[in-house]
Design an enzyme around this catalytic site. Sequence first.
Site, short mmCIF file in Angstrom:
data_model
loop_
_atom_site.label_atom_id
_atom_site.label_comp_id
_atom_site.label_asym_id
_atom_site.label_seq_id
_atom_site.Cartn_x
_atom_site.Cartn_y
_atom_site.Cartn_z
N PRO A 89 70.55 36.08 -55.04
CA PRO A 89 70.32 37.37 -55.70
C PRO A 89 71.07 38.52 -55.05
CG PRO A 89 68.29 36.55 -54.65
CD PRO A 89 69.32 35.49 -54.50
N GLU A 116 63.79 31.08 -48.00
CA GLU A 116 64.02 32.53 -47.95
C GLU A 116 65.50 32.89 -47.99
OE1 GLU A 116 61.53 34.97 -48.09
OE2 GLU A 116 60.54 33.12 -48.66
N ARG A 154 82.33 25.84 -70.91
CA ARG A 154 82.60 26.06 -72.33
C ARG A 154 83.91 26.80 -72.57
NH1 ARG A 154 81.25 30.92 -74.27
NH2 ARG A 154 80.84 30.27 -76.40
N ASP A 169 83.15 35.69 -78.85
CA ASP A 169 81.91 35.74 -78.08
C ASP A 169 81.50 37.17 -77.78
OD1 ASP A 169 81.62 33.05 -77.78
OD2 ASP A 169 82.40 32.98 -75.72
N1 ADE Z 1 68.81 32.41 -56.23
C1 ADE Z 1 67.62 33.04 -56.37
N2 ADE Z 1 67.69 34.03 -57.26
C2 ADE Z 1 68.97 34.05 -57.72
C3 ADE Z 1 69.66 34.87 -58.65
N3 ADE Z 1 69.08 35.87 -59.30
N4 ADE Z 1 70.97 34.61 -58.86
C4 ADE Z 1 71.58 33.62 -58.19
N5 ADE Z 1 70.97 32.82 -57.31
C5 ADE Z 1 69.67 33.03 -57.07
#
Ligand code: ADE
Length: 235
Positions: A89, A116, A154, A169
Amino acid sequence: MRIDVLTLFPEMFGSPLEYSIIKRAREQRLVEIVLSNIRDFATDSYRKVDDKPYGGGPGMVMLCKPMFDCFEHVQAQSTEPGNVILLTPQGQPLTQEKVVELSALPRLILIAGRYEGFDERIRTGLNAEQISIGDYVLSGGELAAMVVIDAVVRLLPGALGDEDSAADDSFSNGLLEYPQYTRPEEFRGMKVPEILLGGDHGKIEKWRNEQRIERTRKWRPELYEKYISNIKNNS
Ligand code: ADE
């Protein structure tokens, strides 16, 4: 293209890779997807892949050693070194522009984390780029890796039945897709726009383009602003 995935849960990837476009692309050898289990490279008797964070705090952190060993094993399987991508994230948000860029590469090595997070030396030592699929936290990088694979595969030449279909797209040239209709002409009082029935391709194309712009303005104002400023900068 070759895509390697390093994960603790290779089984999770089964069915998403076995349907439709991805299945066909694999059968046609447009892409080879190789799954490797990081735990196979744990050397202690518990097959440990994580440990407590230095400095304290909640959760567990993925260990360097099994990850580096798995990575080096995988990388040696092909002469192409590959672009290393950590799914996290904290990464750059995935966009269609990025997907297009990735689809032109000969090899991707995707690393899906759990717990974590990763020991920071995994990112720095493997010279990995970080990608996020959105500002929310998943329980691991696997689903994110599958999203990247799907979006990239794709776009490989020959993966879509109709070579043009990726051009229309959503997000191609920064706009959402135009509305589509098929038979019948009227369903529960809802009619197909007259212009689509007329067969004037020039008018249809103009209408579709207007629809793309209008929907983007209404539904994704931030994309619309970007689209408008690109037009201004290019004129
Ligand atoms: N791992 C945990 N959350 C994630 C996300 N939002 N994007 C990519 N990998 C992740």
